[in-house]
Design an enzyme around this catalytic site. Structure first.
Site, PDB file in Angstrom:
ATOM      1  N   GLU A 161      -4.560   7.399  -5.308  1.00 24.57           N
ATOM      2  CA  GLU A 161      -4.678   6.658  -6.567  1.00 24.57           C
ATOM      3  C   GLU A 161      -5.880   7.126  -7.354  1.00 24.57           C
ATOM      4  O   GLU A 161      -6.976   7.180  -6.784  1.00 24.57           O
ATOM      5  CB  GLU A 161      -4.760   5.158  -6.278  1.00 24.57           C
ATOM      6  CG  GLU A 161      -3.457   4.627  -5.709  1.00 24.57           C
ATOM      7  CD  GLU A 161      -3.438   3.112  -5.504  1.00 24.57           C
ATOM      8  OE1 GLU A 161      -4.396   2.422  -5.898  1.00 24.57           O
ATOM      9  OE2 GLU A 161      -2.458   2.620  -4.947  1.00 24.57           O
ATOM     10  N   HIS A 175      -1.423   0.042  -9.941  1.00 26.67           N
ATOM     11  CA  HIS A 175      -2.053  -0.910  -9.013  1.00 26.67           C
ATOM     12  C   HIS A 175      -2.473  -2.191  -9.763  1.00 26.67           C
ATOM     13  O   HIS A 175      -3.644  -2.561  -9.793  1.00 26.67           O
ATOM     14  CB  HIS A 175      -3.265  -0.256  -8.332  1.00 26.67           C
ATOM     15  CG  HIS A 175      -3.626  -0.916  -7.035  1.00 26.67           C
ATOM     16  ND1 HIS A 175      -4.105  -0.228  -5.937  1.00 26.67           N
ATOM     17  CD2 HIS A 175      -3.584  -2.217  -6.635  1.00 26.67           C
ATOM     18  CE1 HIS A 175      -4.345  -1.056  -4.952  1.00 26.67           C
ATOM     19  NE2 HIS A 175      -4.036  -2.287  -5.352  1.00 26.67           N
ATOM     20  N   ARG A 190       0.860  -1.176   0.000  1.00 23.49           N
ATOM     21  CA  ARG A 190       0.000   0.000   0.000  1.00 23.49           C
ATOM     22  C   ARG A 190       0.897   1.228   0.000  1.00 23.49           C
ATOM     23  O   ARG A 190       1.929   1.271   0.697  1.00 23.49           O
ATOM     24  CB  ARG A 190      -0.894   0.034   1.247  1.00 23.49           C
ATOM     25  CG  ARG A 190      -2.125  -0.879   1.159  1.00 23.49           C
ATOM     26  CD  ARG A 190      -3.108  -0.393   0.091  1.00 23.49           C
ATOM     27  NE  ARG A 190      -4.290  -1.218  -0.067  1.00 23.49           N
ATOM     28  CZ  ARG A 190      -4.435  -2.206  -0.961  1.00 23.49           C
ATOM     29  NH1 ARG A 190      -3.433  -2.525  -1.763  1.00 23.49           N
ATOM     30  NH2 ARG A 190      -5.583  -2.861  -1.071  1.00 23.49           N
TER      31      ARG A 190
END
Ligand SMILES: NC(=O)c1ccc[n+]([C@@H]2O[C@H](COP(=O)([O-])OP(=O)(O)OC[C@H]3O[C@@H](n4cnc5c(N)ncnc54)[C@H](O)[C@@H]3O)[C@@H](O)[C@H]2O)c1
Ligand SMILES: O=C(O)[C@H](O)COP(=O)(O)O
Length: 592
Positions: free
Chosen positions: A309, A328, A280
């Protein structure tokens, strides 16, 4: 009190003790027709009509097929927050990945119809869990199906930073042919530090061993034998980051791991280290990483995750020449997405049918009568678990936990499943990305190799109160607060409920008495006049409010344990000053 809120939302049906989900909505949000029948069984709604499941991000076809066999499925991707809020009032379940923010407004807009959120993946940081719980909405996730994909992406990024793949690719595409600029480094024989030895971290370690790397790992809570079994040594944080040529991050984002890779950590690393993050974004202080890249401490970083994000288009970090960025993608393989889709579809359909969901993240279930009686003990159990695990010294794997309940009730008359689940929750949640409740507690404990044994002490007297005390012991570990180790060698904390509030009444072999609110400072000192005043005024000078203070000692003027409940978190400086107070031999700060 998130725990008690969530428990109120999902319960056993006393008329159907086969563990079906009964959705009981909080009174504030119950539409009038439901108030008359608070125990609203979700499957009853669907006797005659099919439920509707909204899917807002791409989900594998096998999962969609499973859903279509049971429900009307609306796949609407790229909805704006407003569009999502409009649609949600027509849906019984919602399936998302990490790209959909499931905010409080979503639950408020659903008008009570939304029953289940399915997160097709692990992290549920995009779902407002408290709001879900308050609105009686079960949240389920798919925690295992993308582990291998994330590990493989970690390895892909590791090899990419060793050989400057992204930079070299960009340069060739720009018409250049710079063979000497992109001379890489070899992986074989190099040291990789795997930070977080859980599901993904251990798979990365296994693969890196296959590439001929020396693998060390830092994970304060992983059992050493599991690491040893694949030839990995568990080491301290400082040793891991200072000896590694490559560092790969695999811990969850928790208050303890937030920005743990900061200026101080980077300054301890070998010059030229390469870092990979598929965990993360928040575990790295991104500004500090830019400084470390600019100074050459970090030669290259490969990042799949970011604090925000998508990151800003002009993000200095993303645009840095020595950074390789992916959007991601850790879980994005055909296979993982197929697995995740099936896992989440089964969980959502099961939950809509009223079955138990093993991957439920916000829903303990107990009969309402038992719940109201046990409520203060539930809070006590979780807090004792949290305290006990925070007393474990880094490097000691937590494997054996003993819980002792002292009660005047016969064992048959005291159901401790909820209490045990809350102790497991207290122990596991501070050190993991896993969410624990009555449903998944046993499963989670077993998966982590945690063995919980229970003992009962049957007391004389009136069985009116369900319990007198709960004791939690962690065996075969070292403690960062030596006085927490009892005469029998286990970290020991014991508590009681007083005036409806959880109290800590024993630490190690010292009797104490402190209400379990806010946070705690435990100090061991030589019992002598003036110490309590000194520490009290020191906290006062730092503007820290003391809500409770108690001293437990085995004999006058010998060693004593002072327990201080504080409303605010003391600064490092304040804690340092406590440690420097004469006569204080050791201390620890614990968050409840
Ligand atoms: N990029 C992606 O697409 C992707 C995919 C899957 C998982 N993830 C993320 O990867 C991370 C790991 O996932 P997992 O499934 O392996 O979780 P996990 O719970 O199985 O493992 C996490 C491990 O971290 C350890 N840990 C906790 N605190 C620590 C600390 N302070 N220092 C070192 N280790 C610590 C825990 O003991 C545990 O062993 C999570 O953050 C998850 O959200 C990302
Ligand atoms: O938490 C997860 O499962 C991963 O970060 C993957 O997220 P995604 O489903 O959005 O790819």
């Amino acid at each position: 009190m998130a725990a008690s809120c969530s428990m109120n939302n999902l319960m056993f049906s006393p008329s159907n003790p086969t563990l079906s989900w009964n959705f009981s909505l909080p009174t504030t949000s119950i539409p009038p027709f439901r108030k008359a029948n608070k125990r609203f069984a979700v499957f009853a709604t669907f006797m005659s009509t099919k439920p509707t499941v909204l899917v807002t991000e791409k989900l594998g076809e096998p999962g969609l097929e499973l859903l279509r066999n049971f429900a009307n499925v609306d796949c609407s991707y790229n909805l704006s927050p407003e569009e999502l809020c409009t649609k949600i009032s027509l849906c019984d379940a919602l399936i998302v990945r990490s790209g959909t923010k499931v905010s409080r407004e979503v639950f408020e807009s659903s008008g009570g119809r939304l029953k289940v959120i399915g997160r097709a993946g692990v992290g549920i940081d995009n779902v407002d869990l408290s709001a879900a719980t308050e609105h009686g909405c079960l949240v389920v996730n798919a925690p295992t199906a993308n582990t291998i994909a994330a590990a493989e992406h970690g390895i892909a990024l590791l090899t990419a930073v060793a050989r400057s793949i992204a930079q070299a690719d960009a340069s060739v595409k720009a018409g250049q042919w710079q063979r000497s600029k992109y001379v890489g480094v070899s992986l074989v024989g190099k040291t990789l530090a795997v930070m977080g030895f859980g599901k993904v971290g251990s798979e990365v370690a296994r693969r890196a061993k296959g590439l001929g790397m020396q693998v060390i790992s830092h994970d304060p809570y992983a059992p050493a034998d599991r690491a040893r079994a694949i030839g990995v040594e568990l080491v301290s944080f400082d040793e891991a980051i200072s000896t590694a040529d490559f560092i790969s991050l695999h811990m969850p984002l928790t208050p303890a791991t937030l920005r743990m890779f900061n200026d101080e950590a980077f300054s301890k690393m070998k010059k030229g280290v390469r870092i990979v993050n598929v965990a993360r974004g928040g575990v790295i202080d991104e500004e500090a990483l830019i400084r470390a890249l600019d100074s050459g401490i970090v030669a290259q970083a490969a990042l799949d995750v970011f604090t925000e994000e998508p990151p800003a288009k002009d993000s200095k970090l993303v645009l840095h020449e020595q950074v390789t960025a992916t959007p991601h993608l850790g879980a994005s393989t055909m296979e993982a997405q197929e697995g995740v889709a099936i896992e989440i579809a089964e969980a959502v359909v099961g939950a809509l049918k009223g079955e138990l969901a093993a991957t439920a993240v916000n829903a303990p279930m107990v009969p309402a009568e038992v719940l109201s009686e046990l409520a203060p003990f539930v809070a006590l159990a979780e807090k004792l678990g949290r305290l006990a695990v925070q007393l474990v010294a880094g490097g000691s794997g937590v494997k054996t936990v003993k819980v002792t309940y002292a009660s005047a009730r016969s064992p048959d008359d005291l159901d401790t499943r909820l209490l045990q689940a809350m102790i497991i929750k207290g122990i596991i949640e501070p050190i993991s990305s896993v969410f624990v409740n009555l449903v998944n507690a046993d499963f989670t404990a077993k998966q982590r190799g945690l063995r919980i044994t229970e003992e009962r002490i049957v007391l004389d007297g009136s069985p009116e109160n369900p319990l007198e005390s709960i004791q939690v012991q962690i065996a075969n570990v070292e403690s960062k607060f030596a006085s927490a180790i009892s005469d029998f060698g286990e970290i020991t904390v014991e508590g009681r409920v007083k005036d409806g509030k959880p109290h800590l009444t024993k630490v190690g072999s010292f009797g104490v008495d402190v209400s379990l609110e806010g946070s705690l400072i435990l100090c061991r000192q030589i019992d002598q006049p003036g110490i309590i005043g000194k520490v009290g005024s020191l906290l006062g000078e730092e503007n820290i409010n003391v809500n409770f203070m108690s001293v437990g000692r085995n004999a006058p003027r010998k060693q004593a344990v002072m327990t201080i409940g504080v409303d605010e978190e003391p600064s490092r400086e304040a804690l340092k000053r406590i440690g420097e107070t004469p006569a204080i031999e050791e201390f620890v700060f614990l968050k409840l």
